[in-house]
Design a protein around this motif. Structure first.
Motif, PDB file in Angstrom:
ATOM      1  N   ARG A 106      36.500  32.043  34.692  1.00 20.01           N
ATOM      2  CA  ARG A 106      36.669  33.480  34.873  1.00 20.01           C
ATOM      3  C   ARG A 106      38.145  33.888  34.786  1.00 20.01           C
ATOM      4  O   ARG A 106      39.008  33.183  35.286  1.00 20.01           O
ATOM      5  CB  ARG A 106      36.075  33.898  36.220  1.00 20.01           C
ATOM      6  N   ALA A 107      38.362  35.021  34.169  1.00 20.98           N
ATOM      7  CA  ALA A 107      39.723  35.550  34.033  1.00 20.98           C
ATOM      8  C   ALA A 107      40.329  35.774  35.420  1.00 20.98           C
ATOM      9  O   ALA A 107      39.618  36.087  36.378  1.00 20.98           O
ATOM     10  CB  ALA A 107      39.691  36.855  33.245  1.00 20.98           C
ATOM     11  N   GLY A 159      38.501  35.507  40.658  1.00 22.70           N
ATOM     12  CA  GLY A 159      39.056  35.098  39.374  1.00 22.70           C
ATOM     13  C   GLY A 159      39.650  33.699  39.382  1.00 22.70           C
ATOM     14  O   GLY A 159      39.910  33.120  40.433  1.00 22.70           O
ATOM     15  N   ASP A 160      39.829  33.174  38.180  1.00 21.35           N
ATOM     16  CA  ASP A 160      40.377  31.852  37.940  1.00 21.35           C
ATOM     17  C   ASP A 160      39.510  30.752  38.551  1.00 21.35           C
ATOM     18  O   ASP A 160      39.997  29.697  38.940  1.00 21.35           O
ATOM     19  CB  ASP A 160      41.829  31.751  38.435  1.00 21.35           C
ATOM     20  N   HIS A 189      25.302  37.586  26.978  1.00 22.85           N
ATOM     21  CA  HIS A 189      25.665  38.122  25.665  1.00 22.85           C
ATOM     22  C   HIS A 189      27.033  38.808  25.737  1.00 22.85           C
ATOM     23  O   HIS A 189      27.894  38.587  24.884  1.00 22.85           O
ATOM     24  CB  HIS A 189      24.594  39.093  25.161  1.00 22.85           C
ATOM     25  N   GLU A 190      27.232  39.634  26.771  1.00 24.21           N
ATOM     26  CA  GLU A 190      28.489  40.370  26.914  1.00 24.21           C
ATOM     27  C   GLU A 190      29.673  39.435  27.157  1.00 24.21           C
ATOM     28  O   GLU A 190      30.765  39.673  26.653  1.00 24.21           O
ATOM     29  CB  GLU A 190      28.394  41.356  28.081  1.00 24.21           C
ATOM     30  N   GLU A 191      29.470  38.367  27.931  1.00 27.37           N
ATOM     31  CA  GLU A 191      30.580  37.523  28.366  1.00 27.37           C
ATOM     32  C   GLU A 191      30.830  36.305  27.474  1.00 27.37           C
ATOM     33  O   GLU A 191      31.979  35.895  27.320  1.00 27.37           O
ATOM     34  CB  GLU A 191      30.354  37.071  29.811  1.00 27.37           C
ATOM     35  N   VAL A 192      29.758  35.703  26.929  1.00 27.18           N
ATOM     36  CA  VAL A 192      29.931  34.473  26.140  1.00 27.18           C
ATOM     37  C   VAL A 192      29.272  34.544  24.764  1.00 27.18           C
ATOM     38  O   VAL A 192      29.154  33.531  24.079  1.00 27.18           O
ATOM     39  CB  VAL A 192      29.482  33.202  26.915  1.00 27.18           C
ATOM     40  N   SER A 202      36.295  36.394  30.463  1.00 25.79           N
ATOM     41  CA  SER A 202      36.288  34.944  30.308  1.00 25.79           C
ATOM     42  C   SER A 202      37.653  34.443  29.861  1.00 25.79           C
ATOM     43  O   SER A 202      38.217  34.944  28.893  1.00 25.79           O
ATOM     44  CB  SER A 202      35.255  34.524  29.250  1.00 25.79           C
ATOM     45  N   LYS A 203      38.155  33.452  30.560  1.00 24.40           N
ATOM     46  CA  LYS A 203      39.394  32.791  30.174  1.00 24.40           C
ATOM     47  C   LYS A 203      39.070  31.628  29.225  1.00 24.40           C
ATOM     48  O   LYS A 203      39.807  31.330  28.305  1.00 24.40           O
ATOM     49  CB  LYS A 203      40.082  32.289  31.444  1.00 24.40           C
TER      50      LYS A 203
END
Length: 150
Positions: free
Chosen positions: A40-41, A47-48, A72-75, A117-118
């Motif tokens: 996670r960003a 986060g992180d 779908h939105e994130e990956v 997403s990082k």
């Protein structure tokens, strides 16, 4: 795009705040002995940390619909690239997180699809505990792992 009415915080009897006015859902994608994890960003809640793609459910969505939409939105994956199975529910009464366990088809390719997403990676299930896990995912991982190994 359908109306998005699930974004918001719920204060729970457990003393915590949870994202998703109608609960939340995530997708635990399995391929062989690996799962797809999202780093996670730093700017997002918790986060992180590492977890699975997921987020707030909208009032009109089933847990499966919400989990696939969020993934779908994130990956960047779609529902035709997986087969859904069991749903594990972390139920807090006023709020619940539904983890949809799914098998990834061979042609499924995931990537960082938005700024939440990082990094996205396939992680061996025995190595998951070595990651800096999202606190809620860390709490449910032992139960999810038992289901994966059953």
């Amino acid at each position: 795009m359908a109306h998005r009415d699930g974004d918001g915080w719920i204060t729970c009897g457990c003393g915590g705040k949870h994202w998703g006015l109608h609960g939340a859902a995530g997708l635990l994608l399995v391929r062989g002995k690996t799962i797809l994890m999202q780093h996670r960003a730093p700017w997002v809640h918790n986060g992180d940390t590492w977890g699975i793609p997921g987020g707030a459910r909208d009032s009109h969505e089933s847990p499966i619909e919400a989990a696939i939409r969020e993934a779908h939105e994130e990956v960047g994956i779609s529902g035709d690239q997986l087969s859904t199975g069991e749903i594990f529910t972390d139920d807090h009464g006023v709020w619940a997180y539904h983890t949809v366990i799914a098998s990834a088809h061979d042609d499924l390719v995931a990537h960082e699809a938005n700024d939440e997403s990082k990094e996205v990676a396939w992680i061996d299930i025995d190595q998951v505990v070595n990651k800096n896990l999202h606190p809620s995912f860390a709490n449910t991982w032992p139960q999810l792992l038992a289901k994966l190994k059953a």
